[in-house]
Design an enzyme around this catalytic site. Sequence first.
Site, PDB file in Angstrom:
ATOM      1  N   HIS A  10      43.811  49.330  48.469  1.00  0.00           N
ATOM      2  CA  HIS A  10      44.094  48.611  49.951  1.00  0.00           C
ATOM      3  C   HIS A  10      45.566  47.560  50.316  1.00  0.00           C
ATOM      4  O   HIS A  10      45.720  47.096  49.282  1.00  0.00           O
ATOM      5  CB  HIS A  10      42.414  48.407  50.685  1.00  0.00           C
ATOM      6  CG  HIS A  10      42.060  46.900  50.158  1.00  0.00           C
ATOM      7  ND1 HIS A  10      42.632  46.030  50.407  1.00  0.00           N
ATOM      8  CD2 HIS A  10      41.203  46.995  49.085  1.00  0.00           C
ATOM      9  CE1 HIS A  10      42.146  44.824  49.775  1.00  0.00           C
ATOM     10  NE2 HIS A  10      40.786  45.651  49.431  1.00  0.00           N
ATOM     11  N   GLU A  83      34.647  47.819  46.444  1.00  0.00           N
ATOM     12  CA  GLU A  83      34.517  46.928  46.361  1.00  0.00           C
ATOM     13  C   GLU A  83      32.946  47.328  45.111  1.00  0.00           C
ATOM     14  O   GLU A  83      32.502  46.603  45.458  1.00  0.00           O
ATOM     15  CB  GLU A  83      34.841  46.006  46.378  1.00  0.00           C
ATOM     16  CG  GLU A  83      35.956  44.785  46.025  1.00  0.00           C
ATOM     17  CD  GLU A  83      36.973  45.081  44.317  1.00  0.00           C
ATOM     18  OE1 GLU A  83      36.265  46.506  43.482  1.00  0.00           O
ATOM     19  OE2 GLU A  83      37.716  45.325  44.747  1.00  0.00           O
TER      20      GLU A  83
END
Length: 207
Positions: A10, A83
């Site tokens: 990202h 994550e």
Amino acid sequence: MTRRLLVWRHGNTDWNAGSRVQGQTDVPLNDLGRRQAAQAAELLAAMRPDAIVSSDLRRAADTAAALAALTGHAVTHDERLRERHFGAWQGLTMDEVALARPLEFARWKAGEEVGGDVEDLDVLGKRVSDALEDAATLGATVVVATHGAAVRQGVAHLLGWPREQIRTLRALQNCHWVELSHDEARGWQLGAYNVGVFAERPVPPPV
């Protein structure tokens, strides 16, 4: 048939900029991150992906949305692409972690299991690699938007690398990606790592 996966980290967030541990905290992109996503999306769109899959956390989902806007593909969200869960570290700067949890921090620096409530590396690697395997069934070229630690551990697990080899990979920069290919004869192979648009440079003041 040869399949290609482009595993994309990202864009930048304020927590990235402040060296603050995000983990699974749902932190949005900042202005720089949105620009990075738009710039990288132009390169990735030129590769004509058949599908886009993303972590459901906003910073990855909004990065993927920049590519979706160019390709017309809907984004499929998969929470397995989140994550690494960093437990009590989340929200702290790395300096604060080093002071408050020095033994855990030392293990993290050494590439060992951290312990406490931080997600195990093997668990992380398996859940992300499982998600990557499923994403790869969606077309000949698939883009997957996820997170830094998730990319490194998930890709390494997919390739069957031992932990010592994983430590030779540098951290993936924001909005950069890894290219993987797969065929029946050779399985998964690493084609490229840390690919992306050059980092923005400050605009010089007018003379």
